[in-house]
Design a protein around this motif. Structure first.
Motif, PDB file in Angstrom:
ATOM      1  N   GLU A 101       0.825  -1.495  -0.119  1.00  0.00           N
ATOM      2  CA  GLU A 101       0.307  -0.068  -0.326  1.00  0.00           C
ATOM      3  C   GLU A 101       0.928   1.477   0.082  1.00  0.00           C
ATOM      4  O   GLU A 101      -0.076   2.434  -0.278  1.00  0.00           O
ATOM      5  N   GLY A 102       2.334   1.218  -0.061  1.00  0.00           N
ATOM      6  CA  GLY A 102       3.185   2.597  -0.480  1.00  0.00           C
ATOM      7  C   GLY A 102       4.370   2.696   0.692  1.00  0.00           C
ATOM      8  O   GLY A 102       4.632   3.686   1.121  1.00  0.00           O
ATOM      9  N   ALA A 103       3.799   1.970   2.193  1.00  0.00           N
ATOM     10  CA  ALA A 103       4.740   2.447   3.150  1.00  0.00           C
ATOM     11  C   ALA A 103       6.104   1.559   3.360  1.00  0.00           C
ATOM     12  O   ALA A 103       6.212   1.005   2.228  1.00  0.00           O
ATOM     13  N   ARG A 104       6.687   2.809   3.884  1.00  0.00           N
ATOM     14  CA  ARG A 104       8.093   2.200   4.212  1.00  0.00           C
ATOM     15  C   ARG A 104       8.529   1.778   5.432  1.00  0.00           C
ATOM     16  O   ARG A 104       7.343   2.062   6.501  1.00  0.00           O
ATOM     17  N   VAL A 105       8.496   0.427   5.441  1.00  0.00           N
ATOM     18  CA  VAL A 105       8.492  -0.601   6.643  1.00  0.00           C
ATOM     19  C   VAL A 105       9.635  -1.434   7.637  1.00  0.00           C
ATOM     20  O   VAL A 105      11.088  -1.547   7.028  1.00  0.00           O
ATOM     21  N   LEU A 106       9.882  -1.065   8.433  1.00  0.00           N
ATOM     22  CA  LEU A 106      10.263  -1.211   9.007  1.00  0.00           C
ATOM     23  C   LEU A 106      10.100  -2.696   9.594  1.00  0.00           C
ATOM     24  O   LEU A 106       9.165  -2.818  10.976  1.00  0.00           O
ATOM     25  N   VAL A 107      10.961  -3.713   9.681  1.00  0.00           N
ATOM     26  CA  VAL A 107      10.026  -5.060   9.911  1.00  0.00           C
ATOM     27  C   VAL A 107      10.853  -5.622  11.326  1.00  0.00           C
ATOM     28  O   VAL A 107      12.259  -6.182  10.942  1.00  0.00           O
ATOM     29  N   ALA A 108      10.516  -6.115  12.194  1.00  0.00           N
ATOM     30  CA  ALA A 108      11.364  -6.077  13.309  1.00  0.00           C
ATOM     31  C   ALA A 108      10.461  -7.190  13.725  1.00  0.00           C
ATOM     32  O   ALA A 108       9.138  -8.305  13.438  1.00  0.00           O
ATOM     33  N   ASP A 109      11.564  -8.304  14.819  1.00  0.00           N
ATOM     34  CA  ASP A 109      10.900  -9.891  15.294  1.00  0.00           C
ATOM     35  C   ASP A 109      12.278  -9.731  15.902  1.00  0.00           C
ATOM     36  O   ASP A 109      13.325  -9.405  15.857  1.00  0.00           O
ATOM     37  N   ILE A 110      12.144 -10.831  16.576  1.00  0.00           N
ATOM     38  CA  ILE A 110      13.079 -11.195  17.411  1.00  0.00           C
ATOM     39  C   ILE A 110      13.843 -12.373  17.003  1.00  0.00           C
ATOM     40  O   ILE A 110      15.017 -12.315  17.336  1.00  0.00           O
TER      41      ILE A 110
END
Length: 72
Positions: free
Chosen positions: A30-39
């Motif tokens: 949808e056009g967002a710049r995404v910071l993908v976070a996880d353990i």
């Protein structure tokens, strides 16, 4: 895709797999710049988003640990 998130930055937690991964991919679509976070490593999710033309970065974080979140 109608770009409802264009110009936005999103933080997707639990982004290495499952619902968190699907959410991160959908936000990027949808056009967002995404910071993908996880353990655990989110590199595969980020690679998928980038391969589809989106913008993303990965961050290893334990959201149950305040110091880990502060360091993010």
């Amino acid at each position: 895709m109608n770009g409802t998130c264009t110009g936005k930055v999103a933080l997707g937690t639990g982004g290495a797999s499952g619902i968190g991964q699907a959410s991160a991919v959908a936000l990027a679509r949808e056009g967002a710049r995404v910071l993908v976070a996880d353990i655990v490593s989110c590199d595969a999710t980020v690679a998928s988003i980038v391969a589809a033309g989106g913008e993303a970065a990965a961050c290893m974080v334990d959201v149950a640990d305040e110091a880990s979140v502060d360091a993010m």
